[in-house]
Motif scaffolding. Structure first.
Motif, PDB file in Angstrom:
ATOM      1  N   ASN A 191       1.364   7.490  -6.300  1.00 55.05           N
ATOM      2  CA  ASN A 191       0.301   8.571  -6.622  1.00 55.05           C
ATOM      3  C   ASN A 191       0.814  10.096  -5.972  1.00 55.05           C
ATOM      4  O   ASN A 191       0.223  10.728  -6.906  1.00 55.05           O
ATOM      5  CB  ASN A 191      -1.474   8.157  -5.315  1.00 55.05           C
ATOM      6  CG  ASN A 191      -2.080   6.831  -6.059  1.00 55.05           C
ATOM      7  OD1 ASN A 191      -1.881   6.611  -7.130  1.00 55.05           O
ATOM      8  ND2 ASN A 191      -2.526   6.572  -5.203  1.00 55.05           N
ATOM      9  N   ILE A 192       1.227   9.791  -5.098  1.00 58.36           N
ATOM     10  CA  ILE A 192       2.011  11.629  -5.319  1.00 58.36           C
ATOM     11  C   ILE A 192       3.068  12.141  -6.329  1.00 58.36           C
ATOM     12  O   ILE A 192       2.944  12.626  -6.179  1.00 58.36           O
ATOM     13  CB  ILE A 192       2.877  11.281  -3.905  1.00 58.36           C
ATOM     14  CG1 ILE A 192       2.011  11.034  -2.700  1.00 58.36           C
ATOM     15  CG2 ILE A 192       3.527  12.331  -3.483  1.00 58.36           C
ATOM     16  CD1 ILE A 192       2.382  11.375  -0.913  1.00 58.36           C
ATOM     17  N   ILE A 242       0.597  -1.296  -0.064  1.00 61.91           N
ATOM     18  CA  ILE A 242       0.113  -0.290  -0.034  1.00 61.91           C
ATOM     19  C   ILE A 242       0.795   1.191   0.293  1.00 61.91           C
ATOM     20  O   ILE A 242       0.103   2.025  -0.642  1.00 61.91           O
ATOM     21  CB  ILE A 242      -0.977  -0.348   1.472  1.00 61.91           C
ATOM     22  CG1 ILE A 242      -1.740   0.803   1.232  1.00 61.91           C
ATOM     23  CG2 ILE A 242      -0.251  -0.010   3.008  1.00 61.91           C
ATOM     24  CD1 ILE A 242      -2.966   0.904  -0.295  1.00 61.91           C
ATOM     25  N   ASP A 243       1.998   1.096   1.137  1.00 61.89           N
ATOM     26  CA  ASP A 243       2.698   2.471   0.671  1.00 61.89           C
ATOM     27  C   ASP A 243       3.549   2.999  -0.352  1.00 61.89           C
ATOM     28  O   ASP A 243       3.053   3.714  -1.002  1.00 61.89           O
ATOM     29  CB  ASP A 243       4.341   2.018   1.627  1.00 61.89           C
ATOM     30  CG  ASP A 243       3.834   1.913   3.185  1.00 61.89           C
ATOM     31  OD1 ASP A 243       2.915   2.929   2.874  1.00 61.89           O
ATOM     32  OD2 ASP A 243       4.397   1.624   4.026  1.00 61.89           O
ATOM     33  N   VAL A 294       2.268   2.126  -3.598  1.00 61.63           N
ATOM     34  CA  VAL A 294       0.414   2.663  -4.915  1.00 61.63           C
ATOM     35  C   VAL A 294       0.581   4.484  -4.164  1.00 61.63           C
ATOM     36  O   VAL A 294       0.800   4.919  -5.085  1.00 61.63           O
ATOM     37  CB  VAL A 294      -0.082   1.656  -4.140  1.00 61.63           C
ATOM     38  CG1 VAL A 294      -2.026   2.520  -4.758  1.00 61.63           C
ATOM     39  CG2 VAL A 294       0.018  -0.166  -4.720  1.00 61.63           C
ATOM     40  N   ASN A 295       0.769   4.301  -2.952  1.00 59.20           N
ATOM     41  CA  ASN A 295       0.333   5.969  -1.664  1.00 59.20           C
ATOM     42  C   ASN A 295       1.790   6.239  -3.118  1.00 59.20           C
ATOM     43  O   ASN A 295       1.435   7.515  -2.951  1.00 59.20           O
ATOM     44  CB  ASN A 295       0.383   5.274  -0.712  1.00 59.20           C
ATOM     45  CG  ASN A 295      -0.793   4.456  -0.174  1.00 59.20           C
ATOM     46  OD1 ASN A 295      -1.777   5.398  -0.906  1.00 59.20           O
ATOM     47  ND2 ASN A 295      -0.668   4.656   1.213  1.00 59.20           N
TER      48      ASN A 295
END
Length: 300
Positions: free
Chosen positions: A217-218, A210-211, A213-214
């Motif tokens: 996105n940034i 998840i980190d 993916v996040n």
């Protein structure tokens, strides 16, 4: 949207798959099922009728048609033709015969069945890697990396090994390559310096951290170019990426293999070095000289 004007090359099929990957989160559940089939089995799209493709995807033929129209095609047969033209350009692989030989050996040697299965899976993964399509993408990615202001590499959990290898080897020749470590709460701080002049090479496969993916996105919002090394065009890392490498990571081992990703890293950095000129050679020579001077290599 994709248009129907003169799609003649494998890159056109790649472009459609990439667009489908970007649109995937916005699709209805039924269109996602159809998209799953197209993204995971593009060769079957070329070979099967619309009715058979729909049956395999567990949707109706009209859903397949709606998916094609979503991508800008007036008719499904034109959508299918794009993939038919693409597979005709693929170079035959020399690895498949070796894989078949390994399977034959495995059937006659049950004691080493696990190792035989592992060998077969490894050859199959590398067969997928050494396709014309992947090699063309390497040629496209190399100048992007060489000419960027900075190149960041990101991979968390098991994929940290890939990101670290890319950064460690790459920095020897290219000082502008930088590893994102993301440990001890530093991830956001490391991402904050990335801008539209930069490139990020990201590694990740299902299940996606998840980190990671996040973080991507940034990076998208920052405008940096993304080179994604992942396992599927449905990957959350693939959307809006400049280049997407989809690698097979099937293995009898309980954990996904990193072998194809490491092969890609070495091939990609080799091409980068070939484009770098005399300065790159001096960087490599200086690195090696410093290690020898400081006693970094064992001498009998």
């Amino acid at each position: 949207m994709t248009t129907e004007t003169n799609p003649q090359t494998t890159s056109d099929a790649d472009r459609v798959l990439k667009e489908l990957s970007s649109l995937y989160p916005t699709l209805t559940p039924q269109l996602k099922k159809a998209a799953d089939f197209v993204l995971e089995h593009p060769v079957e799209v070329a070979l099967l009728s619309i009715r058979k493709s729909a049956e395999t995807a567990s949707v109706t033929p009209s859903t397949m048609t709606r998916l094609a129209k979503t991508l800008g095609f007036e008719r499904y047969d034109r959508f299918r033709q794009l993939f038919q033209e693409a597979i005709h350009t693929k170079a035959p692989s020399s690895f498949s015969q070796r894989a078949e030989s390994l399977q034959h050996l495995a059937s006659n040697n049950t004691e080493n069945n696990v190792l035989s299965e592992y060998s077969t899976a490894t050859f199959n993964n590398l067969e997928h890697f050494f396709q014309t399509e992947t090699l063309e993408k390497i040629e496209q990615a190399a100048p992007i990396i060489v000419n960027a202001r900075k190149v960041f590499t990101l991979g968390l959990r098991d994929n940290f090994a890939c990101a670290h290898h890319f950064a460690y080897v790459g920095q020897i020749a290219f000082p502008h390559i930088q590893l994102i470590r993301g440990d001890q709460g530093t991830l956001l701080s490391e991402l904050a310096v990335i801008n539209e002049q930069d490139v990020i090479v990201v590694f990740g496969s299902d299940p996606y951290a998840i980190d990671t993916v996040n973080a991507i996105n940034i990076v998208r919002e920052a405008g940096a170019k993304i080179i994604a090394v992942t396992d599927s065009l449905r990957s959350p890392l693939a959307g809006d990426a400049a280049i997407v490498f989809t690698l097979n990571n099937e293995t009898p081992h309980f954990f996904g293999t990193l072998v194809p990703a490491i092969a890609l890293i070495e091939a990609l950095l080799s091409v980068c070095v070939s484009l770098g000129g005399s300065e790159i050679v001096r960087n490599i020579d200086q690195f090696e000289e410093n290690l020898r001077r400081l006693g970094g290599y064992y001498t009998p």
